[in-house]
Design a protein around this motif. Structure first.
Motif, PDB file in Angstrom:
ATOM      1  N   ALA B  17       0.823  -1.223   0.000  1.00  0.00           N
ATOM      2  CA  ALA B  17       0.000   0.000   0.000  1.00  0.00           C
ATOM      3  C   ALA B  17       0.849   1.261   0.000  1.00  0.00           C
ATOM      4  CB  ALA B  17      -0.946  -0.002   1.197  1.00  0.00           C
ATOM      5  N   GLY B  18       2.152   1.111   0.340  1.00  0.00           N
ATOM      6  CA  GLY B  18       3.061   2.247   0.279  1.00  0.00           C
ATOM      7  C   GLY B  18       3.767   2.324  -1.069  1.00  0.00           C
ATOM      8  N   LYS B  19       3.302   1.505  -2.023  1.00  0.00           N
ATOM      9  CA  LYS B  19       3.832   1.457  -3.393  1.00  0.00           C
ATOM     10  C   LYS B  19       5.254   0.919  -3.459  1.00  0.00           C
ATOM     11  CE  LYS B  19       0.638   5.095  -4.230  1.00  0.00           C
ATOM     12  NZ  LYS B  19       0.408   6.521  -4.043  1.00  0.00           N
ATOM     13  N   GLN B  20       5.687   0.216  -2.394  1.00  0.00           N
ATOM     14  CA  GLN B  20       7.017  -0.402  -2.392  1.00  0.00           C
ATOM     15  C   GLN B  20       6.945  -1.780  -3.035  1.00  0.00           C
ATOM     16  OE1 GLN B  20       7.344  -0.279   1.916  1.00  0.00           O
ATOM     17  NE2 GLN B  20       9.047   1.163   1.754  1.00  0.00           N
ATOM     18  N   THR B  21       8.016  -2.148  -3.744  1.00  0.00           N
ATOM     19  CA  THR B  21       8.058  -3.489  -4.330  1.00  0.00           C
ATOM     20  C   THR B  21       8.207  -4.513  -3.204  1.00  0.00           C
ATOM     21  OG1 THR B  21      10.423  -3.081  -4.708  1.00  0.00           O
ATOM     22  CG2 THR B  21       8.962  -2.882  -6.602  1.00  0.00           C
ATOM     23  N   ILE B  22       7.430  -5.585  -3.303  1.00  0.00           N
ATOM     24  CA  ILE B  22       7.420  -6.617  -2.260  1.00  0.00           C
ATOM     25  C   ILE B  22       7.457  -8.002  -2.896  1.00  0.00           C
ATOM     26  CG2 ILE B  22       6.253  -5.287  -0.457  1.00  0.00           C
ATOM     27  CD1 ILE B  22       3.649  -6.877  -1.585  1.00  0.00           C
ATOM     28  N   THR B  23       7.307  -9.019  -2.071  1.00  0.00           N
ATOM     29  CA  THR B  23       7.141 -10.389  -2.570  1.00  0.00           C
ATOM     30  C   THR B  23       5.900 -10.982  -1.904  1.00  0.00           C
ATOM     31  OG1 THR B  23       8.596 -11.199  -0.821  1.00  0.00           O
ATOM     32  CG2 THR B  23       9.605 -10.817  -2.978  1.00  0.00           C
ATOM     33  N   ALA B  24       5.421 -12.064  -2.463  1.00  0.00           N
ATOM     34  CA  ALA B  24       4.269 -12.764  -1.889  1.00  0.00           C
ATOM     35  C   ALA B  24       4.741 -14.073  -1.273  1.00  0.00           C
ATOM     36  CB  ALA B  24       3.239 -13.039  -2.979  1.00  0.00           C
ATOM     37  N   LEU B  25       4.231 -14.371  -0.087  1.00  0.00           N
ATOM     38  CA  LEU B  25       4.569 -15.622   0.586  1.00  0.00           C
ATOM     39  C   LEU B  25       3.608 -16.717   0.123  1.00  0.00           C
ATOM     40  CD1 LEU B  25       5.040 -14.404   4.286  1.00  0.00           C
ATOM     41  CD2 LEU B  25       6.835 -15.230   2.754  1.00  0.00           C
ATOM     42  N   PRO B  26       3.999 -17.983   0.327  1.00  0.00           N
ATOM     43  CA  PRO B  26       3.033 -19.059   0.041  1.00  0.00           C
ATOM     44  C   PRO B  26       1.758 -18.818   0.858  1.00  0.00           C
ATOM     45  CG  PRO B  26       5.212 -19.976   0.483  1.00  0.00           C
ATOM     46  CD  PRO B  26       5.288 -18.508   0.798  1.00  0.00           C
ATOM     47  N   GLY B  27       0.607 -19.022   0.242  1.00  0.00           N
ATOM     48  CA  GLY B  27      -0.665 -18.782   0.936  1.00  0.00           C
ATOM     49  C   GLY B  27      -1.207 -17.392   0.687  1.00  0.00           C
ATOM     50  N   ALA B  28      -0.420 -16.544   0.032  1.00  0.00           N
ATOM     51  CA  ALA B  28      -0.866 -15.179  -0.273  1.00  0.00           C
ATOM     52  C   ALA B  28      -2.015 -15.213  -1.275  1.00  0.00           C
ATOM     53  CB  ALA B  28       0.284 -14.361  -0.836  1.00  0.00           C
ATOM     54  N   VAL B  29      -2.842 -14.171  -1.244  1.00  0.00           N
ATOM     55  CA  VAL B  29      -3.973 -14.044  -2.168  1.00  0.00           C
ATOM     56  C   VAL B  29      -3.960 -12.636  -2.753  1.00  0.00           C
ATOM     57  CG1 VAL B  29      -6.485 -14.137  -2.386  1.00  0.00           C
ATOM     58  CG2 VAL B  29      -5.345 -15.570  -0.689  1.00  0.00           C
ATOM     59  N   PHE B  30      -4.234 -12.532  -4.039  1.00  0.00           N
ATOM     60  CA  PHE B  30      -4.408 -11.209  -4.655  1.00  0.00           C
ATOM     61  C   PHE B  30      -5.896 -10.940  -4.822  1.00  0.00           C
ATOM     62  CE2 PHE B  30      -0.257 -12.630  -6.453  1.00  0.00           C
ATOM     63  CZ  PHE B  30       0.522 -11.726  -5.755  1.00  0.00           C
ATOM     64  N   PHE B  31      -6.279  -9.689  -4.579  1.00  0.00           N
ATOM     65  CA  PHE B  31      -7.696  -9.327  -4.712  1.00  0.00           C
ATOM     66  C   PHE B  31      -7.771  -7.864  -5.111  1.00  0.00           C
ATOM     67  CE2 PHE B  31      -6.162  -9.750  -0.365  1.00  0.00           C
ATOM     68  CZ  PHE B  31      -6.213  -8.447   0.085  1.00  0.00           C
ATOM     69  N   ASP B  32      -8.973  -7.444  -5.536  1.00  0.00           N
ATOM     70  CA  ASP B  32      -9.101  -6.065  -6.006  1.00  0.00           C
ATOM     71  C   ASP B  32      -9.356  -5.109  -4.835  1.00  0.00           C
ATOM     72  OD1 ASP B  32     -11.982  -5.560  -5.572  1.00  0.00           O
ATOM     73  OD2 ASP B  32     -12.280  -7.099  -7.106  1.00  0.00           O
ATOM     74  N   SER B  33      -9.383  -3.812  -5.134  1.00  0.00           N
ATOM     75  CA  SER B  33      -9.474  -2.784  -4.093  1.00  0.00           C
ATOM     76  C   SER B  33     -10.831  -2.794  -3.384  1.00  0.00           C
ATOM     77  CB  SER B  33      -9.224  -1.409  -4.704  1.00  0.00           C
ATOM     78  OG  SER B  33      -7.966  -1.393  -5.338  1.00  0.00           O
ATOM     79  N   ALA B  34     -11.890  -3.151  -4.089  1.00  0.00           N
ATOM     80  CA  ALA B  34     -13.211  -3.194  -3.443  1.00  0.00           C
ATOM     81  C   ALA B  34     -13.234  -4.306  -2.405  1.00  0.00           C
ATOM     82  CB  ALA B  34     -14.311  -3.390  -4.485  1.00  0.00           C
ATOM     83  N   MET B  35     -12.630  -5.447  -2.747  1.00  0.00           N
ATOM     84  CA  MET B  35     -12.600  -6.553  -1.787  1.00  0.00           C
ATOM     85  C   MET B  35     -11.684  -6.231  -0.607  1.00  0.00           C
ATOM     86  SD  MET B  35     -11.973 -10.608  -2.308  1.00  0.00           S
ATOM     87  CE  MET B  35     -13.463 -10.810  -3.268  1.00  0.00           C
ATOM     88  N   SER B  36     -10.603  -5.519  -0.896  1.00  0.00           N
ATOM     89  CA  SER B  36      -9.687  -5.104   0.158  1.00  0.00           C
ATOM     90  C   SER B  36     -10.446  -4.324   1.227  1.00  0.00           C
ATOM     91  CB  SER B  36      -8.585  -4.250  -0.468  1.00  0.00           C
ATOM     92  OG  SER B  36      -7.875  -3.539   0.506  1.00  0.00           O
TER      93      SER B  36
END
Lengths: 234, 166
Positions: B17-36
Motif C-alpha cells: 500500500a506504500g507502493k514499495q516493491t514486495i514479494t508474496a509468501l506461500p498462501g498469499a492471495v491477490f484481490f481487487d481494491s473493493a474486496m480489500s
C-alpha cells in the motif's frame, strides 16, 4: 464471438473520447495503469476531463502527464501525495479535486457497475467527507450515503485478455481495474498479451468480457516502479 | 506479504500500500481494491495501527490534511478508522513546534470521530475512554510530570504508572 471488440491500438481504442468527458483509469500509484491509453490521451489533447483514479500519477508519468498538459478539469481520487504539479494546480484553484476515502472510491465504482445507485458506509462520518450527505444509523453506528460512480469511458490494464474481452490481472496490478471495468459506459482494456478465445481458463478469469467493449494488446510497457525496495543478494 | 525482493527480482506489478516493491509468501492471495475494503469495512480486520497529527480526548483523529498546505488525501485511513474495532495511534507526543498532539479537541480536519482506543507515543501509552486520556505506562526514563506537561487534553493519572517494558 459476434461482437467485434478487438482494436489494433490505443488510438483506435480511444476513438470517441472528447473534451469534457468523465474517464475512469485503473491502477494504484503507477501499478496497473493503462500506459498506452494515457500516452494517447496526451496526444489527442482532449481537455476539461474529469478523471476518476485512485492516484494522479507522478509528475512525469501516469496521469501526471495529463496534468502537465492541463487536460484535467477535475480529479476524483483518494491519495495524491506524490505529485507536485497536482498540488500546485489544486492549491491555485486551477484543478477541482474531490478527495474521497479509498474504500468508498472502490465501492462507488463497483456499485456503479453493479446497478446500485448509492449505499451507506461509516467511512467519513463526522468529517469533511460527510458534510451535506444523508446520515443514517445502522446497528447503533452512523453511516453516510455515498453515490455510485460511472464514467463515459473506463480504461483499464490487464495482464492477459482474450478477443471476447475476458481479462486476467497480474498480482497487485489488479487493484482498481476490475471495479472500474464494470463502471464504464464504454470500457477499454489494454492488455499485455491478447489471446484467442478459448485460451484462457474460464475458472481463472477476473473480469468477464461482458464488461469490456474494446480490447487491444499494448506495447512498450515501461511499468515504472514508484518505490523500488529491494534487499541485497548476500 | 513477504520481504522486499532481491535486487533484480523486483516486479512493478507486485507492490504494497506504500507502493514499495514486495514479494508474496506461500498462501498469499491477490484481490481487487473493493474486496480489500470489504475486509476492512466488513470488520474482518480486528486491529488498525496508524499515525496521526492530532488525537482528541474523545478519540477523534486528524491525520490527512492541513488546510492551505499539504494536499495528499486520506487514502484508506477514513475507511480504516471508521471500521476496525480496535484502533491504536502510534505517534510523537508533540509536534515539531513542541506543541501537544493530544488535545481536548482536534484543530485539523478530522479523519474519524470517537474511534481511537489507545495512543502510543515516545513518552507514554494512554488509553482513551470516558472523554479523557488515561495514562497506562511511561516510556523508559520519562516522568509523569513530563507527560503531564506535554498533554493538552484531559489526562487521568493513576497512583501507579509503571514504566514500559521494551
Amino acid at each position: 464471438m459476434a461482437i467485434h471488440k478487438v482494436v489494433s491500438n490505443a488510438q483506435e481504442a480511444c476513438e470517441g473520447i472528447e473534451s469534457g468527458m468523465t474517464l475512469m483509469l485503473g491502477g494504484f500509484g503507477l501499478c496497473g495503469i493503462p500506459e498506452n491509453s494515457i500516452a494517447h490521451l496526451v496526444k489527442m489533447g482532449v481537455k476539461d476531463l474529469t478523471c476518476i483514479s485512485n492516484n494522479a500519477g507522478v509528475d512525469d508519468f501516469g496521469l501526471g502527464l495529463l496534468l502537465q498538459g492541463k487536460q484535467i478539469k477535475k480529479m476524483i481520487s483518494s491519495y495524491v501525495g506524490e505529485n507536485d504539479e497536482f498540488e500546485r494546480q489544486m492549491l491555485s484553484g486551477e484543478l477541482e479535486v474531490d478527495l474521497i476515502p479509498q474504500g468508498s472510491l472502490a465501492e462507488r465504482c463497483r456499485a456503479g457497475g453493479a446497478g446500485i445507485p448509492a449505499f451507506f458506509t461509516p467511512a467519513g462520518y463526522g468529517t469533511e467527507v460527510g458534510e451535506g450527505k444523508e446520515v443514517r444509523v445502522f446497528n447503533g453506528k452512523p453511516h453516510i450515503l455515498e453515490h455510485a460512480l460511472t464514467a463515459d469511458y473506463a480504461i483499464v490494464r490487464a495482464w492477459k485478455g482474450d478477443t471476447a474481452g475476458n481479462l486476467i490481472f497480474k498480482a497487485t496490478a489488479r487493484n482498481f481495474n476490475p471495479v472500474m471495468a464494470m463502471a464504464g459506459k464504454i470500457t477499454i482494456a489494454e492488455v499485455e498479451e491478447l489471446v484467442p478465445i478459448g485460451e484462457l481458463d474460464p475458472n481463472e478469469i477476473h473480469t468477464p468480457g461482458i464488461f469490456v467493449q474494446r480490447i487491444f494488446q499494448g506495447k512498450s510497457y515501461e511499468k515504472r516502479i514508484e518505490q523500488r525496495t529491494v534487499k541485497p543478494r548476500s | 506479504m513477504g520481504s522486499f525482493p532481491f535486487e533484480g527480482d523486483e516486479d512493478a506489478d507486485l507492490i504494497n500500500a506504500g507502493k514499495q516493491t514486495i514479494t508474496a509468501l506461500p498462501g498469499a492471495v491477490f484481490f481487487d481494491s473493493a474486496m480489500s475494503f470489504a475486509m476492512i469495512r466488513g470488520q474482518h480486520v480486528q486491529l488498525t495501527v496508524l499515525g496521526a497529527m492530532e488525537v482528541s480526548q474523545n478519540g477523534d483523529i486528524a491525520n490527512w490534511k492541513i488546510p492551505g498546505k499539504m494536499v495528499k488525501g486520506m487514502g484508506g485511513a477514513m475507511d480504516l478508522v471508521a471500521s476496525a474495532d480496535n484502533i491504536i495511534v502510534a505517534m510523537m507526543h508533540t509536534n515539531r513546534a513542541g506543541e501537544s498532539k493530544l488535545l481536548a479537541d482536534c484543530s485539523l480536519p478530522l479523519t474519524g470521530v470517537a474511534c481511537v482506543k489507545k495512543v502510543v507515543t515516545n513518552l507514554a501509552c494512554l488509553e482513551i475512554k470516558d472523554g479523557a486520556f488515561h495514562l497506562l505506562e511511561r516510556a523508559p526514563g520519562v516522568t509523569v510530570e513530563e507527560i503531564k506537561a506535554a498533554t493538552a487534553g484531559k489526562l487521568i493519572i493513576p497512583d501507579e504508572v509503571p514504566e514500559m517494558k521494551l
